[in-house]
Design a protein around this motif. Structure first.
Motif, short mmCIF file in Angstrom:
data_model
loop_
_atom_site.label_atom_id
_atom_site.label_comp_id
_atom_site.label_asym_id
_atom_site.label_seq_id
_atom_site.Cartn_x
_atom_site.Cartn_y
_atom_site.Cartn_z
N LEU A 1 11.06 3.46 -10.59
CA LEU A 1 11.13 3.03 -9.20
C LEU A 1 12.13 3.89 -8.41
O LEU A 1 13.21 4.20 -8.90
CB LEU A 1 11.53 1.55 -9.14
N ARG A 2 11.75 4.25 -7.21
CA ARG A 2 12.55 5.06 -6.27
C ARG A 2 12.92 6.44 -6.81
O ARG A 2 14.01 6.94 -6.55
CB ARG A 2 13.80 4.29 -5.84
N ILE B 1 5.71 9.77 -5.87
CA ILE B 1 6.95 9.01 -5.99
C ILE B 1 6.59 7.55 -6.28
O ILE B 1 5.42 7.17 -6.21
CB ILE B 1 7.83 9.13 -4.73
N HIS B 2 7.57 6.75 -6.60
CA HIS B 2 7.32 5.33 -6.87
C HIS B 2 8.22 4.51 -5.96
O HIS B 2 9.43 4.47 -6.14
CB HIS B 2 7.62 5.03 -8.34
N VAL B 3 7.59 3.89 -4.95
CA VAL B 3 8.30 2.98 -4.05
C VAL B 3 7.49 1.70 -3.92
O VAL B 3 6.32 1.65 -4.30
CB VAL B 3 8.57 3.60 -2.66
N ARG B 4 8.12 0.68 -3.38
CA ARG B 4 7.45 -0.61 -3.15
C ARG B 4 7.54 -0.97 -1.68
O ARG B 4 8.52 -0.67 -1.02
CB ARG B 4 8.09 -1.72 -3.99
N SER C 1 5.68 -0.34 6.48
CA SER C 1 6.66 -1.38 6.12
C SER C 1 6.88 -2.40 7.23
O SER C 1 7.89 -3.10 7.24
CB SER C 1 8.00 -0.75 5.72
N LEU C 2 5.93 -2.52 8.14
CA LEU C 2 6.07 -3.51 9.21
C LEU C 2 6.10 -4.91 8.60
O LEU C 2 5.30 -5.25 7.74
CB LEU C 2 4.90 -3.41 10.19
N GLY C 3 7.03 -5.71 9.06
CA GLY C 3 7.13 -7.09 8.64
C GLY C 3 7.86 -7.32 7.34
O GLY C 3 7.95 -8.46 6.87
N GLY D 1 6.49 -6.00 -4.34
CA GLY D 1 5.80 -5.28 -3.27
C GLY D 1 4.66 -4.41 -3.75
O GLY D 1 4.47 -4.17 -4.94
N VAL D 2 3.89 -3.95 -2.78
CA VAL D 2 2.76 -3.07 -3.02
C VAL D 2 3.28 -1.72 -3.53
O VAL D 2 4.24 -1.17 -2.99
CB VAL D 2 1.94 -2.86 -1.73
#
Length: 172
Positions: free
Chosen positions: A36-37, A51-54, A61-63, A124-125
């Motif tokens: 992650l990250r 890359i690996h993000v959530r 990333s709205l909301g 997260g996604v």
């Protein structure tokens, strides 16, 4: 209804299932192979990166800062209702062309791909495709995305163009 007629109604959803499978498989590989990250792979002098993000929000990333119960209602329940309606529409409608139904099926596949993450991945996604944007629109890099996002955007653009072209042809 003959078997052939029945298959004709459902054949578009095969694309939906294929896209869900490819999206979820790609996310499983990213989770398994890239911490992650972190950046797992770079190509073209940092133009493209895996890359690996959530993302706990939606597009861009709205909301993501909304309270959890509100996020669940807005990002799980509402999309689920829309996706179910869209699936029924694809199978039952006679208004759209076959191409347009495939575009809708692609949007459906992408929508369900991310919805699966929102339901089963509380962190997260999974997003992993990262592209340099060279300062266009004030962005050095385009927001990180995934196969499901790509499916929704590409199929949405193709659907729009097909309706626009149809309107243009009927206006002439």
């Amino acid at each position: 209804m003959t078997l052939q007629t029945h298959f004709q109604s459902w054949k578009y959803l095969i694309l939906t299932l294929v896209l869900i499978f490819v999206d979820q498989l790609s996310k499983l590989l990213v989770v398994a192979l890239i911490p992650l990250r972190t950046i797992g792979f770079t190509l073209g002098n940092d133009f493209f990166r895996l890359i690996h993000v959530r993302n706990t929000g939606v597009a861009f990333s709205l909301g993501d800062s909304l309270p959890l119960p509100l996020r669940k209602a807005l990002f799980i329940l509402m999309p689920l209702v829309v996706l179910i309606y869209l699936a029924v529409h694809i199978v039952r409608t006679k208004e759209e062309t076959g191409f347009q139904k495939y575009c809708l099926a692609g949007i459906l596949g992408g929508g369900f791909g991310n919805l699966i993450d929102r339901i089963f991945r509380p962190e997260g996604v999974v997003d992993f495709l990262d592209v340099r944007f060279y300062g266009l629109f004030g962005l050095e890099r385009w927001p990180t995305f995934n196969v499901a996002d790509s499916s929704v955007v590409v199929c949405g653009i193709l659907l729009f163009l097909s309706f626009w072209r149809k309107e243009k042809i009927t206006d002439e």
